[in-house]
Structures are given as structure tokens and as C-alpha cells.
Scaffold this active site. Structure first.
Site, PDB file in Angstrom:
ATOM      1  N   LYS A 197      15.268  -9.331  -8.497  1.00 50.82           N
ATOM      2  CA  LYS A 197      14.907 -10.645  -7.964  1.00 50.82           C
ATOM      3  C   LYS A 197      15.425 -11.719  -8.916  1.00 50.82           C
ATOM      4  CE  LYS A 197      10.855 -13.635  -7.284  1.00 50.82           C
ATOM      5  NZ  LYS A 197       9.384 -13.729  -7.424  1.00 50.82           N
ATOM      6  N   ASP A 202      11.345 -21.493  -8.928  1.00 56.28           N
ATOM      7  CA  ASP A 202      10.456 -21.311  -7.783  1.00 56.28           C
ATOM      8  C   ASP A 202       9.432 -22.433  -7.724  1.00 56.28           C
ATOM      9  OD1 ASP A 202       9.033 -20.382  -5.632  1.00 56.28           O
ATOM     10  OD2 ASP A 202       7.982 -18.823  -6.763  1.00 56.28           O
ATOM     11  N   LYS A 209       3.682 -25.027  -5.438  1.00 58.28           N
ATOM     12  CA  LYS A 209       2.822 -24.664  -6.549  1.00 58.28           C
ATOM     13  C   LYS A 209       2.269 -25.917  -7.222  1.00 58.28           C
ATOM     14  CE  LYS A 209       5.538 -20.541  -7.845  1.00 58.28           C
ATOM     15  NZ  LYS A 209       4.515 -19.480  -7.800  1.00 58.28           N
ATOM     16  N   ASP A 220      11.341 -16.706 -13.015  1.00 57.33           N
ATOM     17  CA  ASP A 220      11.248 -15.940 -11.777  1.00 57.33           C
ATOM     18  C   ASP A 220      12.529 -15.178 -11.452  1.00 57.33           C
ATOM     19  OD1 ASP A 220       9.349 -15.125  -9.981  1.00 57.33           O
ATOM     20  OD2 ASP A 220       9.826 -16.638  -8.477  1.00 57.33           O
ATOM     21  N   ASP A 279       5.939 -19.420  -0.685  1.00 57.41           N
ATOM     22  CA  ASP A 279       5.860 -19.021  -2.090  1.00 57.41           C
ATOM     23  C   ASP A 279       5.842 -17.506  -2.250  1.00 57.41           C
ATOM     24  OD1 ASP A 279       5.783 -19.499  -4.816  1.00 57.41           O
ATOM     25  OD2 ASP A 279       3.599 -19.622  -4.901  1.00 57.41           O
ATOM     26  N   GLU A 281       8.383 -15.628  -1.663  1.00 58.06           N
ATOM     27  CA  GLU A 281       9.817 -15.588  -1.365  1.00 58.06           C
ATOM     28  C   GLU A 281      10.537 -14.411  -2.019  1.00 58.06           C
ATOM     29  OE1 GLU A 281       9.984 -16.387  -5.351  1.00 58.06           O
ATOM     30  OE2 GLU A 281       8.632 -17.340  -3.927  1.00 58.06           O
ATOM     31  N   ARG A 283       9.892 -11.238  -2.187  1.00 60.25           N
ATOM     32  CA  ARG A 283      10.020 -10.064  -1.323  1.00 60.25           C
ATOM     33  C   ARG A 283      11.057 -10.295  -0.217  1.00 60.25           C
ATOM     34  NH1 ARG A 283       3.769 -10.568   0.008  1.00 60.25           N
ATOM     35  NH2 ARG A 283       3.965 -11.400  -2.109  1.00 60.25           N
TER      36      ARG A 283
END
Length: 435
Positions: A197, A202, A209, A220, A279, A281, A283
């Protein structure tokens, strides 16, 4: 190795510190520098903690002097370095010990530096390019080829997860498909695929967030850094099998072109996914990478991601969480993690976790529409990923990297990336592919 009198010498001491320093003191001065007083049964953590104390003194460089076991040297390195300085430890020992430590430092420095870069410095495409350049440097160009898919080309080729998550940014999303093929034979089977990933920042998207949760979100892309460094370390340690490296990279930002709540993504394998949380995202991008990995025919697929806060809640910041439908493989991976002295804990995953995020409009939602994804959020995320892996998950491991990053320093780690997980994944590659 000869000692350098111009650098402070750090030695190990089995005896407690002199009385004037207190019975629990980890450090005391010596004629040439400092000595660390080991705590029986907790040697590695006591060394790492002492190294943090030395770093906090502002020391730029030290030399480990005397009889230092390899793993205690590594624990010292992990405690002494910080986000501003990934050097400064002069190791001791024979040539084999020094080679092992230098290989680790090379790979961990790359991963930590990548994770600690600001989101403005590191775009999705640049992340892919830096990873490809590093593997090419480690392996030699004759053994490495790669392809970079960016922007609208992702949508044209059907990689809708990466595309949708990243289309809100002016810096386009990107996916790296790198092929490490040491034999050079075009028909050599792909033995393993690593998927990372790579969300370079993010914001949470429209499920935005709060500031305190967004501040550290340069981390991230820690999964992408981890699998890249793990492949590099395995190559340095003698990997001879063909391995694919797939990085799924994007900035998750808000704009008039960003993906939205209620959107439905249709993936290459036909699975439809309703977006109930922008959020969640990670996956979504990994789903593309796992399909590409499965298409390669790899018998071993490992993905790594800073995926869920639920994993951090479950195992804390010292452990990584492991998920697998292939239970025998998971048990072997836990053994490799223990051998590499990286704390790893298996959390539940069954086929029925695929059904834990229902949608009235699509095959599944990408989460539950509640804070943090609700109860069992880390397992539900893993269940979502399992929809996109071939062979009912046989040969697949998912690492949720709860221990990959610290937002602030503590007694054992400086603030920033830790590299936890690199050695475990490298060891899994070597043990599973070359047994």
C-alpha cells in the site's frame, strides 16, 4: 575491528551500575565512553532503551566495543538512529556479522527515509520510481525490469481501485509492477509476489480525518516501503527465485474530481464495491495489486499495509498484525517473525469475514459505516482483501503494520518509521521459496 579513539566507545556490562547511579540505571560512564548494564531476560529492550538515552544526549556517532552479539548490535542501532540521522553506529565483530548488519542498515535506511519524507516531497509516481531504482541498484539492471502505470492509463487497464482513490489529486495515482528475475528466462515461474500500500498522503477524503489523525499520514505508504526493502534484503541474502513487486500508490485528497461516498467501483474480477468510507482507501488500492499478483501465478503472495487503526487498537504499537486464510502458512510466518525478533501477532480471519461489510447496492461495502469500521475492523478489512486473492487464499499473507511508525518518540523508538516487518517478510521469502 579496531576501535576509533575519536568516537565514544559503548560496551556491554553484565553487572549492575555502580551504586551512585542507582540500581536500575542502564548507563554509566566508562573511561572511553559509556557502558550499558544489561537486564537479564530483557537484554534487547534494555539495549534499545539505552541507545535512545544516548541519542537524546545529542551524540552524533558511537562505536560498539567489545563482545557484542549481532542482535544486540541491531537493537542498539534501532534505538540510536532517528528521523534526522540514520547513521552513526560503528558496529563490531567478524566480517560475517558486519556484512549482515550492513545489509540490514542499507535496506532499513531506504525504507525509513522513504516513509519519513514529507507528502509534498513524495508523490505516488516518485514513490514508484524510487522503489524501482533501489531494487535495480541492489539486484543489477540485468535482473530487474518494471512497468509504471499512471493516471488515466490505470482506468483504461481496469485498475479502478488505485485510480478512484487517487483521482482527486493533481498528482496522478500510479502502480508499479516490478519483475525481479535472476535467471533472466522469460518462462521462469513467478515464485512470489509482494504487494504494498503506497498512499503517500491520506487526508481521509470526504470522510476527512481530524488534524491529529492526519498529521502522521505521510506514513501511509509504509507498506510499499516495507515490501520494497524486504525484497532488497532477501536479494542481498541470496534470493534466487523470481519475485514480482507491486506497489499501489495514490494521494487520497478532496477535490471536485475526488471519489465520493456512495460511489460503486467495479473491479477486474467483477466484484462491485460500494464506498461507505473514503478513509478506508487502502484496501481499495490493494485489491488491484492482489489481483495483479494472483494473475502472475505466484504461489506465495504477501501484502503489507498500514491498513487499520483497529489493528493498532488490538495489538498496540509494538506488534504487527498477521492475517491468513492459509493457517499452516501463517504458523510458519509467525516462526519466521520470532526468529527475526519482530513482534507479530495473528488476528482472526475466516472466509465469512468477506460478508462483514454488506451493501444493498453492491457485492460488498468497503467498510462498515461506523467509526473505525466497527468491531473486528481489522479482520473485516482482511476479509475484504481476501475477495481478490486466487486459490481461496492459499499461499497468501496479509500484514497490517501497526508497528511501522511512531507519531512521537518513546523510550525505545525515535519518532518516525521503524522498519518493523522488513526482516519477517524477507525471511518468509527466503524460507518459503528456497527451502
Amino acid at each position: 575491528m579496531q576501535s576509533n579513539p575519536d568516537v565514544l566507545q559503548i560496551s556491554l556490562q553484565q553487572q549492575p551500575a555502580p551504586e551512585q547511579f542507582g540500581p536500575k540505571a542502564l548507563l554509566s560512564p566508562s573511561a572511553a565512553g559509556y557502558q550499558i548494564h544489561l537486564k537479564t531476560g530483557d537484554e534487547q529492550r534494555s539495549v534499545q532503551k539505552a541507545a535512545r538515552l544516548l541519542d537524546n544526549l545529542g551524540l552524533a556517532a558511537v562505536q560498539l566495543n567489545g563482545n557484542w552479539p549481532l542482535e544486540l548490535q541491531w537493537a542498539f542501532y534501532q534505538g540510536f538512529v532517528n528521523a534526522k540521522r540514520q547513521t552513526g553506529v560503528q558496529f563490531s565483530g567478524d566480517s560475517s556479522t558486519l556484512k549482515t548488519l550492513e545489509q540490514r542498515v542499507q535496506c532499513y535506511r531506504f525504507a525509513k527515509s522513504l516513509v519519513n519524507q514529507t507528502p509534498e516531497q513524495l508523490s505516488p509516481q516518485l514513490l514508484c520510481e524510487q522503489a524501482a531504482a533501489f531494487i535495480t541498484e541492489i539486484a543489477g539492471s540485468a535482473k530487474v525490469s518494471y512497468r509504471l502505470i499512471t493516471g488515466e492509463q490505470l482506468a483504461a487497464e481496469g485498475w479502478h481501485g488505485v485510480y478512484q482513490v487517487g483521482r482527486g489529486s493533481v498528482r496522478p495515482p500510479a502502480m508499479l509492477e516490478l519483475d525481479f528475475n535472476p535467471s533472466g528466462a522469460a518462462n521462469a515461474p513467478v515464485a512470489a509476489a509482494l504487494v504494498g500500500k503506497g498512499i503517500t498522503f491520506d487526508s481521509g477524503g470526504y470522510s476527512i480525518k481530524a488534524t491529529e489523525g492526519m498529521l502522521s499520514m505521510k506514513c501511509d505508504m509504509g507498506g510499499a516501503a516495507t515490501v520494497t526493502a524486504a525484497l532488497a534484503l532477501a536479494i542481498l541474502q541470496g534470493l534466487t527465485k523470481r519475485v514480482k513487486l507491486i506497489l499501489c500508490c495514490a494521494e487520497n485528497l478532496i477535490s471536485g474530481h475526488a471519489y465520493k461516498l456512495g460511489d460503486i467501483i467495479t473491479y477486474k474480477n467483477g466484484t462491485t464495491v460500494e464506498i461507505v468510507n473514503t478513509d478506508a482507501e487502502g484496501r481499495l488500492v490493494l485489491a488491484d495489486g492482489l489481483q495483479l499478483a494472483s494473475d502472475s501465478g505466484a504461489g506465495l503472495i504477501i501484502d503489507a499495509a498500514t491498513l487499520t487503526g483497529a489493528a493498532v487498537t488490538a495489538v498496540g504499537g509494538e506488534y504487527n498484525a498477521l492475517f491468513a486464510l492459509d493457517k499452516p502458512l501463517a504458523q510458519r510466518a509467525l516462526v519466521y517473525a520470532e526468529q527475526q525478533q519482530e513482534l507479530t501477532w495473528q488476528l482472526p480471519l475466516e472466509k465469512w469475514h468477506q460478508q462483514q461489510c454488506p451493501s444493498p447496492y453492491a457485492d460488498t461495502a468497503n467498510s462498515r459505516p461506523v467509526k473505525g469500521g466497527g468491531a473486528g475492523g481489522a479482520s473485516n478489512a482482511a476479509g475484504f482483501l481476501s475477495r481478490f486473492v486466487a486459490n481461496d487464499g492459499k499461499g497468501w499473507l496479509h500484514f497490517d503494520l501497526a508497528a511501522a511508525f511512531n507519531g512521537s518518540s518513546n523510550a525505545y523508538w525515535a519518532a518516525g518509521a521503524t522498519g518493523q516487518g522488513i526482516r519477517t517478510i524477507a525471511a518468509t521469502l527466503l524460507n518459503e521459496l528456497q527451502a
